[in-house]
Design an enzyme around this catalytic site. Structure first.
Site, short mmCIF file in Angstrom:
data_model
loop_
_atom_site.label_atom_id
_atom_site.label_comp_id
_atom_site.label_asym_id
_atom_site.label_seq_id
_atom_site.Cartn_x
_atom_site.Cartn_y
_atom_site.Cartn_z
N CYS A 126 -10.12 -2.93 -12.46
CA CYS A 126 -9.65 -1.75 -11.60
C CYS A 126 -10.34 -0.67 -12.49
O CYS A 126 -9.77 -0.22 -13.51
CB CYS A 126 -8.20 -1.69 -11.29
SG CYS A 126 -7.41 -0.17 -10.95
N CYS A 141 -7.53 2.37 -13.30
CA CYS A 141 -6.67 1.86 -14.32
C CYS A 141 -7.17 2.01 -15.73
O CYS A 141 -6.43 2.52 -16.54
CB CYS A 141 -6.40 0.25 -13.98
SG CYS A 141 -5.65 -0.33 -12.37
#
Length: 290
Positions: free
Chosen positions: A35, A38
């Protein structure tokens, strides 16, 4: 992995950390190695963990802990879940650093500096995060000094208007157990003296009702009781499943025209200290939040 927060690799590790945290604020970063948002917000999360040592910051890789992803209804990464006493109090999705910083500041600021650190009350902490402000009100409050001031340590106080009496209704966003109170009030005679407590009232309580009804507990406070430092114990067995608390202030210490209260700290714990959902099998990867 930075040493500023705790990396969770198993469901058991997370449960252990939550139990050990007690009523301390816990912020969980549900993330994934694939991600991109993230990765971008990870340094911000680490910085916040250093800035707010009174909270516990945990990182959970959803691919390593799919049961926890399902338990906390995480459908996109990153998702930040805020808990006290193992109960979810807030959640945000996405990699907006400003939104994350504001939310952490909100929940740290919602409580006094010693919230979650009541060592004299093992297993209990401040219930500030479980108060529903929209459901709280106060009869006979002055226009300038309103009831919302008593839920924070700084920034004002509550004062009565026409006479010394007050009826403060405090609503919780879930059922709680009440252990004790701490009350901070002025030492000029305006602090409360006799107060009567009611719980789980289905309708608003007026002054005539409060005067004639038998409370769950009546307290006669001394000047030492309202310094903000002394623990005022409640009859714990009488406060086991509380959705709202009504505080009727009958009079004050010095027979003054008005009553004033700086701060009320309610100490207890949520009735459902786990707030758990049934675990379900997780199939596939959750979508990435952009």
């Amino acid at each position: 992995m930075a040493a500023d927060n705790v990396k969770i690799t198993t469901d058991t590790t997370l449960e252990t950390e939550l139990v050990n945290a007690g009523s301390k604020l816990v912020v969980i970063d549900f993330h994934a190695t694939w991600c991109a948002p993230c990765k971008r917000i990870a340094p911000v999360f680490a910085q916040l963990s250093r800035k707010y040592p009174q909270a516990l910051f945990l990182k959970v890789d959803v691919d390593q802990c799919p049961n926890m992803q399902q338990k906390y209804s995480v459908t996109a990464m990153p998702t930040f879940v805020f808990l006290r006493s193992k109960v979810v109090i807030d959640k945000i999705q996405g990699g907006d650093p400003n939104a994350l910083q504001d939310k952490v500041k909100e929940h740290v600021g919602n409580s006094s500096s010693d919230d979650g650190d009541d060592e004299e009350v093992k297993g209990h902490g401040s219930l500030a995060s479980f108060i529903n402000p929209a459901g709280c009100n106060c009869l006979n409050e002055s226009d300038d000094h309103v009831h919302s001031n008593v839920f924070k340590k700084e920034g004002g106080y509550l004062e009565s208007d026409c006479d010394e009496q007050l009826i403060l209704t405090i609503e919780f966003n879930q059922a709680v157990k009440l252990h004790s109170l701490k009350i901070d009030a002025p030492n000029d005679g305006r602090g409360p003296k006799i107060i009567k407590l009611f719980t789980n009232q289905p309708n608003a309580v007026d002054f005539d009702q409060a005067d004639r009804m038998e409370g769950v507990q009546q307290l006669e406070l001394t000047p030492e009781d309202i310094t903000g430092e002394k623990l005022i114990p409640l009859r714990f067995v009488k406060f086991q499943n509380v959705s709202n608390l009504v505080v009727f202030v009958f009079n004050n210490q010095g027979k003054e025209e008005t009553t004033a209260i700086n701060y009320i700290k309610i100490i207890g714990s949520p009735l459902d200290a786990t707030n758990m959902k049934d675990f379900k099998r997780v199939a596939g990867k959750a979508g990435e939040s952009h």
